[in-house]
Design an enzyme around this catalytic site. Structure first.
Site, mmCIF file in Angstrom:
data_model
loop_
_atom_site.group_PDB
_atom_site.id
_atom_site.type_symbol
_atom_site.label_atom_id
_atom_site.label_comp_id
_atom_site.label_asym_id
_atom_site.label_seq_id
_atom_site.Cartn_x
_atom_site.Cartn_y
_atom_site.Cartn_z
ATOM 1 N N CYS A 11 96.253 31.803 -21.468
ATOM 2 C CA CYS A 11 97.859 30.933 -22.359
ATOM 3 C C CYS A 11 98.675 31.426 -20.858
ATOM 4 C CB CYS A 11 97.673 31.604 -23.468
ATOM 5 S SG CYS A 11 99.436 30.905 -24.080
ATOM 6 N N CYS A 87 96.314 27.056 -24.552
ATOM 7 C CA CYS A 87 97.447 26.817 -24.381
ATOM 8 C C CYS A 87 97.709 25.347 -23.870
ATOM 9 C CB CYS A 87 98.840 27.499 -24.406
ATOM 10 S SG CYS A 87 98.716 28.157 -22.895
ATOM 11 N N CYS A 95 95.240 26.023 -11.701
ATOM 12 C CA CYS A 95 94.347 28.092 -11.718
ATOM 13 C C CYS A 95 93.509 27.958 -10.834
ATOM 14 C CB CYS A 95 92.676 27.477 -13.267
ATOM 15 S SG CYS A 95 94.283 27.255 -14.696
#
Length: 168
Positions: A11, A87, A95
């Protein structure tokens, strides 16, 4: 018994939803799964309502700390089998490259920490986030991991993340 599957919940702030998911999976997947959580921009502390809810539900909260996802992308870190964003912000961010090419899916849950209103309304938002995550994680742990191919597993994980019917 084989090694447990490592699962990382991501998140943005790593203060509420990902912490709840980590606690839930470590309870319901004990022995089969080992959960971790992290954030792209960690708040540095776990939201007090998340901690209170977990304690009320008899979860061990000693694990709970807000941490950066880079902690899991460095050499020597636990290799993840699964990475779930919980989220919308983290799902849209770049990422890190996860060692071992884990299976990824997005299981978006509304941010209970963003709810404004009375403490009762805020507590309700945390309970709802917990319920949604608990439902998804319960389905996840029941999947036949050793008999399902990676493509079918990816589809099932994506399906779990889609809106589940609300309890009425």
């Amino acid at each position: 018994m084989s090694e447990p599957y490592n699962v990382l919940f991501l998140c943005t702030g790593n203060s509420a939803r990902s912490i709840l998911a980590e606690a839930i999976l470590n309870r319901v997947g004990a022995g089969k799964f080992k959960a971790y959580s992290a954030g792209s921009h960690p708040k540095g502390e776990v939201h007090p309502f998340a901690l209170q809810l977990l304690k009320t539900l008899n979860h061990d909260t000693s694990f709970a700390r807000s941490k950066d996802w880079e902690e899991f992308a460095v050499p020597g870190a636990h290799e993840m089998n699964f990475v779930f964003t919980v989220c919308d912000n983290a799902a849209n961010e770049s990422c890190p490259v996860w060692p071992g090419q884990p299976i990824t899916a997005h299981w978006g849950v509304p941010d209970p920490a963003a709810v404004e209103g009375t403490d009762a309304e805020k507590h309700l938002a945390f309970a709802e986030a917990y319920r949604m995550l608990n439902n998804r994680i319960s389905i996840f742990v029941s999947l036949p991991m050793n008999t399902i191919d990676k493509l079918a597993l990816q589809k099932r994980l994506n399906d779990i993340g889609r809106d589940l019917p609300k309890a009425g």
